[in-house]
Design a protein around this motif. Structure first.
Motif, PDB file in Angstrom:
ATOM      1  N   UNK A  28      19.715 -50.781 -23.453  1.00  0.00           N
ATOM      2  CA  UNK A  28      19.660 -49.003 -23.257  1.00  0.00           C
ATOM      3  C   UNK A  28      20.292 -49.087 -23.564  1.00  0.00           C
ATOM      4  N   UNK A  29      19.977 -47.378 -24.626  1.00  0.00           N
ATOM      5  CA  UNK A  29      21.458 -47.039 -24.981  1.00  0.00           C
ATOM      6  C   UNK A  29      21.761 -45.636 -24.070  1.00  0.00           C
ATOM      7  N   UNK A  30      23.579 -45.563 -24.775  1.00  0.00           N
ATOM      8  CA  UNK A  30      23.754 -44.342 -23.665  1.00  0.00           C
ATOM      9  C   UNK A  30      22.847 -43.440 -23.146  1.00  0.00           C
ATOM     10  N   UNK A  31      22.185 -43.152 -24.310  1.00  0.00           N
ATOM     11  CA  UNK A  31      21.705 -41.679 -24.012  1.00  0.00           C
ATOM     12  C   UNK A  31      19.856 -42.232 -23.036  1.00  0.00           C
ATOM     13  N   UNK A  32      19.553 -42.807 -23.025  1.00  0.00           N
ATOM     14  CA  UNK A  32      18.763 -43.561 -22.316  1.00  0.00           C
ATOM     15  C   UNK A  32      18.968 -43.519 -20.712  1.00  0.00           C
ATOM     16  N   UNK A  33      20.384 -43.921 -20.819  1.00  0.00           N
ATOM     17  CA  UNK A  33      21.222 -44.113 -19.320  1.00  0.00           C
ATOM     18  C   UNK A  33      21.512 -43.008 -18.942  1.00  0.00           C
ATOM     19  N   UNK A  34      22.080 -42.012 -19.607  1.00  0.00           N
ATOM     20  CA  UNK A  34      22.852 -41.080 -19.493  1.00  0.00           C
ATOM     21  C   UNK A  34      21.258 -39.782 -19.093  1.00  0.00           C
ATOM     22  N   UNK A  35      20.377 -39.656 -19.754  1.00  0.00           N
ATOM     23  CA  UNK A  35      18.924 -38.847 -19.486  1.00  0.00           C
ATOM     24  C   UNK A  35      17.743 -39.692 -18.125  1.00  0.00           C
ATOM     25  N   UNK A  36      17.993 -41.085 -17.910  1.00  0.00           N
ATOM     26  CA  UNK A  36      17.074 -41.686 -17.170  1.00  0.00           C
ATOM     27  C   UNK A  36      17.819 -42.488 -15.773  1.00  0.00           C
ATOM     28  N   UNK A  37      18.623 -43.678 -16.157  1.00  0.00           N
ATOM     29  CA  UNK A  37      18.531 -44.541 -14.680  1.00  0.00           C
ATOM     30  C   UNK A  37      20.325 -43.995 -14.324  1.00  0.00           C
ATOM     31  N   UNK A  38      20.751 -42.871 -15.169  1.00  0.00           N
ATOM     32  CA  UNK A  38      21.936 -42.451 -14.274  1.00  0.00           C
ATOM     33  C   UNK A  38      21.530 -41.729 -13.422  1.00  0.00           C
ATOM     34  N   UNK A  39      20.620 -40.602 -13.583  1.00  0.00           N
ATOM     35  CA  UNK A  39      19.588 -40.079 -12.462  1.00  0.00           C
ATOM     36  C   UNK A  39      18.980 -40.969 -11.248  1.00  0.00           C
ATOM     37  N   UNK A  40      17.947 -41.494 -11.681  1.00  0.00           N
ATOM     38  CA  UNK A  40      18.037 -42.188 -10.601  1.00  0.00           C
ATOM     39  C   UNK A  40      18.659 -42.994  -9.910  1.00  0.00           C
ATOM     40  N   UNK A  41      19.738 -43.768 -10.483  1.00  0.00           N
ATOM     41  CA  UNK A  41      20.400 -44.748  -9.288  1.00  0.00           C
ATOM     42  C   UNK A  41      21.775 -43.036  -8.639  1.00  0.00           C
ATOM     43  N   UNK A  42      22.018 -43.171  -9.458  1.00  0.00           N
ATOM     44  CA  UNK A  42      23.084 -41.976  -8.710  1.00  0.00           C
ATOM     45  C   UNK A  42      22.581 -41.164  -7.160  1.00  0.00           C
ATOM     46  N   UNK A  43      21.344 -41.126  -7.092  1.00  0.00           N
ATOM     47  CA  UNK A  43      20.396 -40.058  -6.112  1.00  0.00           C
ATOM     48  C   UNK A  43      19.841 -40.947  -5.486  1.00  0.00           C
ATOM     49  N   UNK A  44      19.491 -42.262  -6.239  1.00  0.00           N
ATOM     50  CA  UNK A  44      19.588 -43.524  -5.402  1.00  0.00           C
ATOM     51  C   UNK A  44      20.324 -44.836  -4.143  1.00  0.00           C
ATOM     52  N   UNK A  45      21.118 -44.950  -4.555  1.00  0.00           N
ATOM     53  CA  UNK A  45      22.465 -44.848  -4.375  1.00  0.00           C
ATOM     54  C   UNK A  45      24.033 -44.864  -4.265  1.00  0.00           C
ATOM     55  N   UNK A  46      24.594 -43.344  -4.705  1.00  0.00           N
ATOM     56  CA  UNK A  46      25.764 -42.489  -4.208  1.00  0.00           C
ATOM     57  C   UNK A  46      26.865 -43.505  -5.635  1.00  0.00           C
ATOM     58  N   UNK A  47      26.252 -43.335  -7.137  1.00  0.00           N
ATOM     59  CA  UNK A  47      26.757 -44.590  -7.347  1.00  0.00           C
ATOM     60  C   UNK A  47      26.650 -44.420  -8.529  1.00  0.00           C
ATOM     61  N   UNK A  48      27.235 -44.894  -9.960  1.00  0.00           N
ATOM     62  CA  UNK A  48      26.884 -44.751 -11.621  1.00  0.00           C
ATOM     63  C   UNK A  48      25.948 -46.664 -11.687  1.00  0.00           C
ATOM     64  N   UNK A  49      25.141 -45.977 -12.288  1.00  0.00           N
ATOM     65  CA  UNK A  49      24.636 -47.722 -12.962  1.00  0.00           C
ATOM     66  C   UNK A  49      26.175 -48.610 -13.188  1.00  0.00           C
ATOM     67  N   UNK A  50      26.955 -47.913 -14.043  1.00  0.00           N
ATOM     68  CA  UNK A  50      28.287 -48.823 -13.584  1.00  0.00           C
ATOM     69  C   UNK A  50      29.214 -49.736 -12.860  1.00  0.00           C
ATOM     70  N   UNK A  51      29.338 -49.655 -11.845  1.00  0.00           N
ATOM     71  CA  UNK A  51      29.153 -50.050 -10.189  1.00  0.00           C
ATOM     72  C   UNK A  51      27.897 -50.630  -9.903  1.00  0.00           C
ATOM     73  N   UNK A  52      26.584 -49.593  -9.416  1.00  0.00           N
ATOM     74  CA  UNK A  52      25.969 -50.445  -8.365  1.00  0.00           C
ATOM     75  C   UNK A  52      25.545 -51.521  -9.303  1.00  0.00           C
ATOM     76  N   UNK A  53      25.233 -52.125  -7.607  1.00  0.00           N
ATOM     77  CA  UNK A  53      24.111 -53.372  -7.523  1.00  0.00           C
ATOM     78  C   UNK A  53      22.832 -53.560  -8.258  1.00  0.00           C
ATOM     79  N   UNK A  54      22.558 -54.292  -9.280  1.00  0.00           N
ATOM     80  CA  UNK A  54      21.387 -54.402  -9.954  1.00  0.00           C
ATOM     81  C   UNK A  54      20.576 -54.427  -8.986  1.00  0.00           C
ATOM     82  N   UNK A  55      20.777 -55.679  -7.292  1.00  0.00           N
ATOM     83  CA  UNK A  55      19.691 -55.637  -6.488  1.00  0.00           C
ATOM     84  C   UNK A  55      19.243 -55.053  -5.958  1.00  0.00           C
ATOM     85  N   UNK A  56      20.074 -54.139  -5.704  1.00  0.00           N
ATOM     86  CA  UNK A  56      19.935 -52.411  -4.920  1.00  0.00           C
ATOM     87  C   UNK A  56      18.916 -51.519  -5.098  1.00  0.00           C
ATOM     88  N   UNK A  57      19.252 -52.042  -6.522  1.00  0.00           N
ATOM     89  CA  UNK A  57      18.384 -50.261  -7.574  1.00  0.00           C
ATOM     90  C   UNK A  57      17.290 -51.349  -7.698  1.00  0.00           C
TER      91      UNK A  57
END
Length: 451
Positions: free
Chosen positions: A162-191
């Motif tokens: 996954x490249x930066x744009x896919x992370x910024x425009x999709x994965x971060x959008x979902x992760x921040x909303x779901x876990x209140x943390x950026x993908x760089x820090x968030x637990x893979x297990x919880x996501x």
């Protein structure tokens, strides 16, 4: 302490404490619920600002939040939540070319969501196919695997192309909303839990809903009335200071009284629980502080007219993260919009005037009609401890509901539920704590002397 037999104290009147108190009452316990605040609902409540009813935070629910939904239904407010017929998220951009994440209406659940990702036009066709492959792989990650908890979502995404744009425009959008943390820090297990349970499991599990009324209209008055009908004594404005072992049970000490009980449910945030729970019951209680906190900041703008027809939307390439139209719920004219900023470590200490200026300008770029609208009111609310910090490696810090004392159990979304810190996680933890205590007729060991 024979009077303690059959009596349980629940410390904390949030969703975990409310659900525990109700289930304990159903099982035949004599229940007293103690809450420091003058209201129930914990962090999910509302307050008045003039004629406007303001929620302290914005909450999105998933259809898979079954135990929370059951609680709302039991309190008689299940119809006060607006449920989307199927997952449908508009993703705004300042250039006026939005994207859309919309579940299709046909096929198995996973294919419906993967199809939504494949049609997400804010990414190139190649990026979309890469996202689909990564989502399919994420479905295979075991949320209970310690190795998954030890890895960040961001690291896993890089390992899966996954490249930066896919992370910024999709994965971060979902992760921040779901876990209140950026993908760089968030637990893979919880996501992985979010994706497997909410998006790639049952067909409708990830369909979104949001409160159609102020949060206190869901969690305070209705809870009080139901608890009263079930015989639970609610003592609000009552601060618990100590929990001690007695000769035949437990003693809960407050600022004004002592309560003898055969069992106690501690249903308060971890930073408070670590002070209340006796060290003999949880020798490692100091470790709970390592869970930390993740903040959320909400920016409120009340316009004199409607500036958008979106009731719920996300945004990328913008300071706006998620946008909620709370006009009807707040009971005001014009349009009342709330921008919710999760993972708000940078914004939590930022002056309100700067936050308001930034978000007002960002909304004007997203909605040109806002440029001509007059702002009737503008303010900021902050939740410094909105959730525990759901980072990689957090699972070992989340305690089980049980303690070394049979009559003392823990509840709260921060405990080891296996779920993220959500309203569903809170209700599940309360129900689990009550189940562990069982009923007075089957738990005589709770009144045995404590060491």
């Amino acid at each position: 302490m024979s009077g303690a037999t059959g009596r349980v104290a629940v410390v904390g009147g949030g969703l975990a404490g409310t659900s525990a108190a109700l289930r304990l009452a159903d099982r035949g316990w004599e229940v007293t619920l103690l809450e420091t605040r003058q209201r129930l609902g914990g962090a999910a409540y509302s307050f008045q600002r003039g004629a406007m009813s303001v929620d302290t935070g914005q909450h999105v629910l998933l259809r898979c939040y079954r135990e929370y939904s059951d609680l709302l239904a039991r309190m008689g407010v299940g119809d006060r939540v607006h449920q989307q017929p199927r997952l449908d998220i508009t993703v705004l951009r300042p250039d006026g070319r939005p994207g859309r994440l919309r579940r299709s209406a046909r096929g198995p659940a996973a294919w419906q969501v993967l199809g939504a990702l494949a049609r997400y036009r804010l990414l190139t066709p190649a990026e979309r196919m890469g996202v689909v492959r990564a989502a399919a792989r994420l479905r295979t990650v075991d949320p209970a695997d310690p190795a998954a908890d030890a890895e960040t979502l961001g690291h896993w995404l890089r390992r899966h192309g996954q490249r930066a744009r896919a992370v910024d425009r999709l994965w971060a959008l979902l992760c921040v909303a779901a876990l209140n943390l950026s993908p760089a820090d968030a637990s893979l297990a919880l996501m992985a839990r979010v994706m497997r349970t909410g998006l790639l499991g049952e067909v409708a599990a990830g369909d979104l809903a949001y409160p159609a009324v102020p949060l206190s209209a869901l969690h305070d008055g209705p809870a009080r009335r139901l608890l009263q009908r079930r015989g639970v004594r609610c003592r609000t404005g009552e601060r618990v200071t100590h929990i001690d072992a007695g000769s035949a049970g437990l003693v809960v000490r407050t600022d004004s009284a002592e309560i003898e009980a055969a069992g106690v449910v501690v249903a308060v945030p971890h930073r408070h629980a670590s002070r209340l729970v006796p060290p003999g019951a949880c020798p490692d209680r100091e470790r709970w502080k390592g869970l930390g906190s993740s903040p959320i900041v909400n920016v409120h703008l009340h316009y004199d007219r409607a500036v958008t027809n979106h009731h719920l939307a996300a945004a990328v390439d913008s300071p706006v993260q998620w946008l909620f139209d709370r006009t009807h719920a707040a009971g005001v004219d014009g349009q009342y919009l709330v921008v919710s900023l999760s993972a708000a470590d940078e914004q939590i200490g930022q002056p309100a005037r700067e936050l308001l200026a930034t978000q007002r300008q960002a909304l004007e770029r997203l909605f040109p009609a806002a440029r001509d609208a007059r702002v009737l009111d503008a303010f900021v609310t902050r939740e410094p401890h909105a959730t525990f910090r759901q980072r990689a490696g957090s699972a070992p810090l989340r305690p089980p509901a049980t303690t070394r004392w049979p009559g003392l159990v823990l509840a709260g979304a921060w405990t080891g539920t296996g779920w993220p810190d959500t309203m569903e996680g809170a209700v599940r933890s309360g129900n689990r704590a009550a189940d562990l205590l069982g009923s007075p007729a089957t738990t005589r060991q709770l009144t045995e002397p404590r060491p």
